[in-house]
Design a protein around this motif. Structure first.
Motif, PDB file in Angstrom:
ATOM      1  N   PRO A 168      -3.170  -7.757  12.879  1.00 55.17           N
ATOM      2  CA  PRO A 168      -4.490  -7.510  12.288  1.00 55.17           C
ATOM      3  C   PRO A 168      -4.923  -8.654  11.381  1.00 55.17           C
ATOM      4  O   PRO A 168      -4.093  -9.437  10.901  1.00 55.17           O
ATOM      5  N   ASP A 169      -6.236  -8.758  11.155  1.00 57.27           N
ATOM      6  CA  ASP A 169      -6.708  -9.805  10.238  1.00 57.27           C
ATOM      7  C   ASP A 169      -6.609  -9.363   8.786  1.00 57.27           C
ATOM      8  O   ASP A 169      -6.657 -10.190   7.881  1.00 57.27           O
ATOM      9  N   ARG A 170      -6.470  -8.058   8.564  1.00 54.07           N
ATOM     10  CA  ARG A 170      -6.184  -7.543   7.223  1.00 54.07           C
ATOM     11  C   ARG A 170      -5.737  -6.097   7.342  1.00 54.07           C
ATOM     12  O   ARG A 170      -6.013  -5.425   8.337  1.00 54.07           O
ATOM     13  N   ILE A 171      -5.011  -5.615   6.325  1.00 52.05           N
ATOM     14  CA  ILE A 171      -4.631  -4.206   6.227  1.00 52.05           C
ATOM     15  C   ILE A 171      -5.197  -3.675   4.921  1.00 52.05           C
ATOM     16  O   ILE A 171      -5.012  -4.284   3.865  1.00 52.05           O
ATOM     17  N   VAL A 172      -5.915  -2.568   5.014  1.00 54.64           N
ATOM     18  CA  VAL A 172      -6.510  -1.941   3.830  1.00 54.64           C
ATOM     19  C   VAL A 172      -5.859  -0.578   3.628  1.00 54.64           C
ATOM     20  O   VAL A 172      -5.778   0.217   4.565  1.00 54.64           O
ATOM     21  N   ILE A 173      -5.381  -0.322   2.407  1.00 53.23           N
ATOM     22  CA  ILE A 173      -4.819   0.998   2.109  1.00 53.23           C
ATOM     23  C   ILE A 173      -5.445   1.538   0.823  1.00 53.23           C
ATOM     24  O   ILE A 173      -5.469   0.872  -0.201  1.00 53.23           O
ATOM     25  N   LYS A 182       4.104   1.812  -1.787  1.00 51.64           N
ATOM     26  CA  LYS A 182       5.432   1.299  -1.413  1.00 51.64           C
ATOM     27  C   LYS A 182       5.787   1.706   0.014  1.00 51.64           C
ATOM     28  O   LYS A 182       6.284   0.885   0.810  1.00 51.64           O
ATOM     29  N   ILE A 183       5.511   2.961   0.360  1.00 49.84           N
ATOM     30  CA  ILE A 183       5.831   3.434   1.712  1.00 49.84           C
ATOM     31  C   ILE A 183       5.059   2.642   2.755  1.00 49.84           C
ATOM     32  O   ILE A 183       5.615   2.180   3.756  1.00 49.84           O
ATOM     33  N   LEU A 184       3.755   2.441   2.516  1.00 47.02           N
ATOM     34  CA  LEU A 184       2.949   1.735   3.508  1.00 47.02           C
ATOM     35  C   LEU A 184       3.300   0.248   3.569  1.00 47.02           C
ATOM     36  O   LEU A 184       3.201  -0.377   4.634  1.00 47.02           O
ATOM     37  N   ARG A 185       3.716  -0.318   2.449  1.00 48.15           N
ATOM     38  CA  ARG A 185       4.195  -1.702   2.492  1.00 48.15           C
ATOM     39  C   ARG A 185       5.434  -1.817   3.392  1.00 48.15           C
ATOM     40  O   ARG A 185       5.597  -2.799   4.124  1.00 48.15           O
ATOM     41  N   GLU A 186       6.289  -0.801   3.343  1.00 43.39           N
ATOM     42  CA  GLU A 186       7.485  -0.820   4.180  1.00 43.39           C
ATOM     43  C   GLU A 186       7.141  -0.584   5.651  1.00 43.39           C
ATOM     44  O   GLU A 186       7.706  -1.223   6.541  1.00 43.39           O
ATOM     45  N   VAL A 187       6.203   0.315   5.907  1.00 50.50           N
ATOM     46  CA  VAL A 187       5.778   0.579   7.284  1.00 50.50           C
ATOM     47  C   VAL A 187       5.177  -0.676   7.916  1.00 50.50           C
ATOM     48  O   VAL A 187       5.439  -1.003   9.073  1.00 50.50           O
ATOM     49  N   TYR A 188       4.360  -1.371   7.141  1.00 42.35           N
ATOM     50  CA  TYR A 188       3.664  -2.551   7.673  1.00 42.35           C
ATOM     51  C   TYR A 188       4.379  -3.864   7.323  1.00 42.35           C
ATOM     52  O   TYR A 188       3.782  -4.942   7.424  1.00 42.35           O
ATOM     53  N   ALA A 189       5.647  -3.775   6.965  1.00 40.92           N
ATOM     54  CA  ALA A 189       6.397  -4.967   6.559  1.00 40.92           C
ATOM     55  C   ALA A 189       6.361  -6.098   7.589  1.00 40.92           C
ATOM     56  O   ALA A 189       6.210  -7.266   7.210  1.00 40.92           O
ATOM     57  N   THR A 193       5.003  -9.643   6.313  1.00 38.21           N
ATOM     58  CA  THR A 193       5.906 -10.797   6.344  1.00 38.21           C
ATOM     59  C   THR A 193       5.276 -11.958   7.110  1.00 38.21           C
ATOM     60  O   THR A 193       5.503 -13.129   6.787  1.00 38.21           O
ATOM     61  N   ALA A 194       4.462 -11.622   8.118  1.00 40.95           N
ATOM     62  CA  ALA A 194       3.790 -12.647   8.923  1.00 40.95           C
ATOM     63  C   ALA A 194       2.562 -13.222   8.223  1.00 40.95           C
ATOM     64  O   ALA A 194       1.895 -14.095   8.768  1.00 40.95           O
ATOM     65  N   GLY A 195       2.253 -12.699   7.031  1.00 38.61           N
ATOM     66  CA  GLY A 195       1.148 -13.260   6.254  1.00 38.61           C
ATOM     67  C   GLY A 195      -0.166 -12.520   6.345  1.00 38.61           C
ATOM     68  O   GLY A 195      -1.198 -13.021   5.870  1.00 38.61           O
ATOM     69  N   VAL A 196      -0.163 -11.329   6.947  1.00 40.62           N
ATOM     70  CA  VAL A 196      -1.402 -10.554   7.016  1.00 40.62           C
ATOM     71  C   VAL A 196      -1.794 -10.099   5.608  1.00 40.62           C
ATOM     72  O   VAL A 196      -0.970  -9.527   4.887  1.00 40.62           O
ATOM     73  N   PRO A 197      -3.045 -10.343   5.184  1.00 38.84           N
ATOM     74  CA  PRO A 197      -3.466  -9.914   3.842  1.00 38.84           C
ATOM     75  C   PRO A 197      -3.463  -8.394   3.707  1.00 38.84           C
ATOM     76  O   PRO A 197      -3.821  -7.682   4.646  1.00 38.84           O
ATOM     77  N   LEU A 198      -3.035  -7.917   2.540  1.00 40.91           N
ATOM     78  CA  LEU A 198      -3.044  -6.483   2.228  1.00 40.91           C
ATOM     79  C   LEU A 198      -3.986  -6.245   1.061  1.00 40.91           C
ATOM     80  O   LEU A 198      -3.847  -6.865   0.002  1.00 40.91           O
ATOM     81  N   ILE A 199      -4.940  -5.344   1.252  1.00 36.03           N
ATOM     82  CA  ILE A 199      -5.851  -4.954   0.167  1.00 36.03           C
ATOM     83  C   ILE A 199      -5.482  -3.541  -0.245  1.00 36.03           C
ATOM     84  O   ILE A 199      -5.569  -2.607   0.567  1.00 36.03           O
ATOM     85  N   VAL A 200      -5.018  -3.379  -1.487  1.00 33.08           N
ATOM     86  CA  VAL A 200      -4.646  -2.069  -2.021  1.00 33.08           C
ATOM     87  C   VAL A 200      -5.766  -1.601  -2.923  1.00 33.08           C
ATOM     88  O   VAL A 200      -6.148  -2.295  -3.877  1.00 33.08           O
ATOM     89  N   THR A 201      -6.306  -0.430  -2.642  1.00 32.23           N
ATOM     90  CA  THR A 201      -7.467   0.036  -3.384  1.00 32.23           C
ATOM     91  C   THR A 201      -7.439   1.558  -3.497  1.00 32.23           C
ATOM     92  O   THR A 201      -6.420   2.194  -3.226  1.00 32.23           O
TER      93      THR A 201
END
Length: 439
Positions: A168-173, A182-189, A193-201
């Motif tokens: 994906p070009d980004r992951i939004v949670i 923490k759980i979703l960071r582990e699911v999408y690890a 790790t590949a550098g996909v941006p994560l937006i936590v909101t």
């Protein structure tokens, strides 16, 4: 120990998410209330067409990482993280989204949730839905506040869904606790790790990201189609206009392709639901421009019929019309709100004999529109046609030889609804070539 995942709803989004997460190494259980669909998925038979997904489904079924069920009790017992992937269609006779499928999932799952778990919504919803469902989960689940909700909107493009899920070009949670994050960071690890941006909101922002993205995309498509209307009036060429605009890095060329406009199961209903929700929140004026975006999009279909009628000599009576394309976009068998089929039905209603061909969407088209005629190839439907319409830009249509096709038609009249063909090559082969927004 890795989390065990369930995917609730195995339509386009759910089937893709289930197969992709299994391919990442998770144990995944897919659930649907449609027993026939579950039987097909268990047998490795995909109910939809999506490039690459068929192989992914079969590989993970054989590996034992992916299973399917109709039992909410089994899903609740199995899963640590439950992804809700059901649809939110437009309510009949209204602009608002129908969230009843989401409520049905929560009401069916929650009574079986007896231990700590995370429920993750992926559906496109009106802002405020997540907070309401979070409260319902806690109220109905025996585990109470041990059951948390997160919102993780999907950004899949039909035809590219496997790539968009795995890369994906980004992951939004949208989360209400650090634990859920923490759980979703582990699911999408693997993606992170590949550098996909994560937006936590928070919940409402996560909900708005998807609807805002679709509204912006629809606006960009309708903008260039509005320019096509102006170009026709001014005898200008919208393709050259679009090309010139694309070099401006503030604008860019993606989704600046003039043509028949958007359809499918997402953009039309999502922008209407966005307007409806804004009205409920008292912010309807902020999105009033989306009404014109919608109107421009629908006008493209009417203009396509007009162009075809002009080439037919002013009337469709006694006219054979070949329609190339039934899906709302290439690399998909999705015919929901298909501009191609809308145009085909309108021409038939005006007296034309319409024959339709599409590489993968014919079965769906036949079920939805038995009143139309269908053929087995572009050459089949074009035989003895007075007008040919290209309405879905499948590569096999783009690559058609104008001289070869010209040998089977009654008259060499082409209306290019997607500005996908080489106009000069078709004109050189003796075709009367017309396209939206071009001289």
């Amino acid at each position: 120990m890795p989390y065990r995942l369930t995917v609730l709803g195995t339509g386009y989004l759910g089937a893709t998410h289930a197969a992709c997460m299994a391919d990442l190494g998770f144990e995944v259980l897919g659930l649907d209330v449609d027993a026939a669909k579950i039987a097909r998925l268990r047998a490795g038979d995909l109910p939809i067409y999506e490039p690459g997904l068929d192989e992914l489904l079969k590989r993970n079924l054989e590996a034992g990482r992916l299973r399917f069920t109709t039992s909410y009790e089994e899903a609740a017992e199995f899963g640590d993280v439950h992804f809700i992937c059901v649809g939110t269609p437009q309510k009949p006779g209204e602009y608002a989204a129908d969230t009843s499928y989401l409520d049905a999932v929560v009401e069916s799952l929650a009574p079986h949730l007896t231990r700590e778990c995370l429920v993750v919504g992926k559906s496109t919803v009106p802002v405020g839905t997540a907070a309401r469902l979070a409260e319902k989960l806690v109220r109905l689940a025996p585990a109470g506040e041990q059951v948390e909700l997160a919102w993780n909107p999907e950004f899949l493009r039909e035809g590219y869904a496997v790539r968009d899920t795995l890369h994906p070009d980004r992951i939004v949670i949208g989360v209400a606790s650090e634990k859920a994050e923490k759980i979703l960071r582990e699911v999408y690890a693997p993606m992170l790790t590949a550098g996909v941006p994560l937006i936590v909101t928070d919940y409402p922002t996560a909900e708005l990201v998807k609807t805002a993205a679709n509204a912006f995309l629809a606006t960009k498509i309708s903008f260039i189609n509005a320019m096509a209307e102006v170009c026709e009036a001014a005898h200008a060429d919208v393709k050259q206009l679009s090309l010139a605009l694309s070099y401006d890095e503030r604008i860019g060329g993606k989704f600046l392709n003039p043509g028949l406009g958007f359809g499918g199961g997402c953009l039309p209903k999502d922008i209407r639901a966005f307007m409806a929700r804004a009205g409920e929140l008292g912010a309807d004026q902020a999105l009033s421009f989306l009404r014109e975006v919608d109107a421009i999009n629908m006008r493209r279909r009417a203009r396509m019929v007009d162009l075809a009628r002009e080439l037919a000599g002013g009337s469709f009576h006694g006219c054979n019309v070949a329609v190339l394309g039934a899906a709302f976009k290439p690399n998909s068998d999705d015919i929901r709100d298909s501009p191609a089929l809308d145009v085909a039905v309108n021409i038939r209603n005006q007296g034309g004999r319409v024959r339709v061909y599409d590489p993968v969407a014919l079965d769906n088209a036949r079920r939805a529109h038995p009143e139309l005629e269908y053929g087995e190839s572009a050459f089949d439907v074009a035989r003895a046609a007075h007008v040919v319409l290209l309405l879905t830009e499948w590569q096999e249509f783009v690559e058609l030889d104008p001289e070869e096709l010209g040998r089977v038609v009654a008259e060499r009249n082409m209306v290019d609804g997607r500005n996908a063909l080489d106009a000069e090559a078709w004109r050189a082969a003796g075709w009367h070539y017309r396209a939206l927004g071009r001289p």
